[in-house]
Design a protein around this motif. Structure first.
Motif, PDB file in Angstrom:
ATOM      1  N   VAL A  82       7.191   4.305  -7.049  1.00  0.00           N
ATOM      2  CA  VAL A  82       6.587   2.008  -7.033  1.00  0.00           C
ATOM      3  C   VAL A  82       6.537   1.905  -6.398  1.00  0.00           C
ATOM      4  O   VAL A  82       6.699   1.798  -5.006  1.00  0.00           O
ATOM      5  N   SER A  83       5.192   1.348  -6.062  1.00  0.00           N
ATOM      6  CA  SER A  83       3.664   0.932  -5.552  1.00  0.00           C
ATOM      7  C   SER A  83       4.605  -0.929  -5.096  1.00  0.00           C
ATOM      8  O   SER A  83       4.967  -1.258  -5.888  1.00  0.00           O
ATOM      9  N   PHE A  84       4.034  -0.858  -4.040  1.00  0.00           N
ATOM     10  CA  PHE A  84       4.091  -2.096  -3.192  1.00  0.00           C
ATOM     11  C   PHE A  84       2.844  -2.810  -2.953  1.00  0.00           C
ATOM     12  O   PHE A  84       2.681  -2.139  -1.776  1.00  0.00           O
ATOM     13  N   GLU A  85       2.179  -3.854  -3.526  1.00  0.00           N
ATOM     14  CA  GLU A  85       0.971  -3.668  -3.596  1.00  0.00           C
ATOM     15  C   GLU A  85       1.028  -5.276  -2.991  1.00  0.00           C
ATOM     16  O   GLU A  85       1.638  -5.835  -2.493  1.00  0.00           O
ATOM     17  N   GLU A  86      -0.306  -4.823  -2.268  1.00  0.00           N
ATOM     18  CA  GLU A  86      -0.949  -6.622  -1.427  1.00  0.00           C
ATOM     19  C   GLU A  86      -0.169  -7.837  -2.393  1.00  0.00           C
ATOM     20  O   GLU A  86      -0.456  -8.300  -1.319  1.00  0.00           O
ATOM     21  N   LYS A  87      -0.930  -8.214  -3.928  1.00  0.00           N
ATOM     22  CA  LYS A  87      -0.506  -8.964  -4.621  1.00  0.00           C
ATOM     23  C   LYS A  87       1.058  -8.956  -4.660  1.00  0.00           C
ATOM     24  O   LYS A  87       1.122 -10.470  -4.070  1.00  0.00           O
ATOM     25  N   GLY A 134       1.163  -0.941  -0.112  1.00  0.00           N
ATOM     26  CA  GLY A 134       0.209  -0.122  -0.358  1.00  0.00           C
ATOM     27  C   GLY A 134       0.975   1.549  -0.171  1.00  0.00           C
ATOM     28  O   GLY A 134       0.067   2.084   0.569  1.00  0.00           O
ATOM     29  N   ARG A 135       2.087   1.561  -0.176  1.00  0.00           N
ATOM     30  CA  ARG A 135       3.024   2.051  -0.226  1.00  0.00           C
ATOM     31  C   ARG A 135       3.945   2.555  -1.160  1.00  0.00           C
ATOM     32  O   ARG A 135       4.163   0.817  -1.793  1.00  0.00           O
ATOM     33  N   GLU A 136       4.813   3.891  -1.729  1.00  0.00           N
ATOM     34  CA  GLU A 136       4.798   3.968  -2.594  1.00  0.00           C
ATOM     35  C   GLU A 136       6.977   3.761  -2.587  1.00  0.00           C
ATOM     36  O   GLU A 136       7.306   4.391  -1.352  1.00  0.00           O
TER      37      GLU A 136
END
Length: 415
Positions: A25-30, A19-21
């Motif tokens: 670059v996003s680090f997502e839950e998936k 949930g943060r960048e």
């Protein structure tokens, strides 16, 4: 030249929260879910899962998942946080320990900060494949079992009767075929296809397409660790040694459908403690002159089938030293009681009485051998070794360590 854009670089023991960048670059839950699954498949040794995040451990390397590349870099606490510097340190340690070969092209990109660890491995493999193709791909005999129109080889009678009651003109046989559709090429084809998936959109994709076009069509097989054990060494297959080693690394670390979605993951991760130990051992062996013997992985029976093994054993003239490497910045702290007990036992079993705990540092501190209380012939020292030299990996650590021992023994440096 296109390159990987979605890259997050972190240091070992750092944390990523979904949930943060990070540098846009996003680090997502998936991504988090995929890393959690990967960690579970490897006995939870790669990361520690925390609330909405992943805390990395002492494993370094690269992970690619669903278009996101995560590089985990080594770093000495308190040192420069320049990620380009520590990426080069990691690459050079992998190269020194034969886990990576940086060719002239890869090194040029690396120096310009235009390449990443996954690309170096892919380029290494593709270059090896191009070399094999130029030299001429080998043929091997293989067993082919099939329905054919002419009787050749061995008739598989039971299956023949079952399949050919109507087709009297056919024969179900097992016979030898001499072609390029054999196990070696089938393994290399799997690795090549994986690289095709992960190099799309990078400068390597056109090279992948050229190699793919020049490589023969072969049967698709399922490859696992047991598959590589079936390979046999021969004079004809010797040129394939490096490409098969890289293929093994890529295939066995490829995790298709590792999460609940359709994401494929490739994770090339290395235990930094092991890498540091191997790097020290290789540099010591390279620096050992006449009269100096260096051994690694030497074990001795200890108790009830349990062996003990110091990382390195060095013989200098009539003295023996044992070394245990520790990848951590000990700073001003003292070694643990457990480590000191271990070194005492090594002294006893190797009749060395001179044990060295070796730590990485950002400045070298020459060891001072101190006797254990009540055992004046038992000595142990703590050595700190500067792993950087002029902003790059210190390639002279072997000479430095040996000179420490020579100074302690008051031996001539001639040897």
């Amino acid at each position: 030249m296109s390159k990987r854009n979605n890259i997050i670089q972190v240091f070992e023991h750092n944390t990523l929260y979904y949930g943060r960048e990070y540098n846009d670059v996003s680090f997502e839950e998936k991504h988090f879910n995929a890393l959690a699954k990967l960690n579970q498949l490897h006995n939870n040794q790669y990361f520690t899962l925390i609330h909405k995040g992943v805390k990395f451990s002492h494993y370094v390397g690269v992970v690619q998942i669903d278009g996101l590349t995560i590089e985990i870099l080594p770093k000495i606490d308190g040192g420069d946080s320049n990620k380009f510097l520590w990426q080069k340190v990691l690459v050079n340690m992998l190269r020194a320990t034969k886990k990576l070969k940086v060719n002239k092209v890869g090194q040029a990109h690396l120096n310009k900060q235009q390449i990443h660890l996954l690309d170096i491995y892919f380029e290494w493999f593709l270059n090896e494949m191009q070399l094999l193709i130029r030299q001429g791909l080998i043929k091997q005999y293989r067993k082919n079992t099939n329905n054919v129109k002419a009787l050749k080889g061995k008739l598989e009678f039971a299956i023949h009767i079952n399949k050919n009651l109507i087709h009297k003109e056919r024969f179900y046989t097992s016979h030898q075929v001499y072609d390029q559709n054999h196990l070696i090429h089938q393994i290399l084809s799997i690795a090549l296809d994986i690289i095709g998936q992960f190099s799309s959109g990078t400068y390597l994709y056109s090279k992948f397409k050229r190699v793919k076009a020049d490589f023969p069509e072969v049967s698709k097989i399922v490859v696992n660790a047991e598959t590589f054990k079936r390979l046999t060494n021969s004079r004809k297959s010797q040129p394939y040694k490096t490409s098969l080693e890289i293929a093994r690394l890529i295939i066995l670390n490829f995790a298709p459908n590792v999460s609940s979605g359709k994401e494929n993951m490739l994770a090339l991760l290395f235990n930094m403690n092991d890498l540091w130990e191997e790097f020290v051992l290789i540099k010591l062996k390279g620096a050992a002159n006449k009269g100096i013997e260096v051994k690694g992985q030497e074990s001795k029976p200890f108790w009830n089938g349990i062996n003990i093994r110091p990382d390195v054993v060095i013989n200098i003239a009539d003295k023996t030293y044992v070394i245990d490497t520790k990848w951590k910045n000990i700073g001003s702290s003292k070694p643990s009681t457990h480590d000191l007990r271990q070194m005492y036992v090594y002294n006893e079993y190797w009749t060395s009485f001179n044990a060295l705990l070796l730590y990485p540092s950002l400045e070298s501190v020459e060891p001072k051998f101190i006797a254990f209380e009540g055992a004046e012939n038992h000595h142990c020292a703590l050595g700190k070794l500067n792993i950087l030299n002029g902003g790059v990996l210190n390639e002279n650590i072997g000479e430095e360590i040996i000179n420490w021992f020579l100074a302690n023994d008051k031996l001539p440096v001639d040897c």
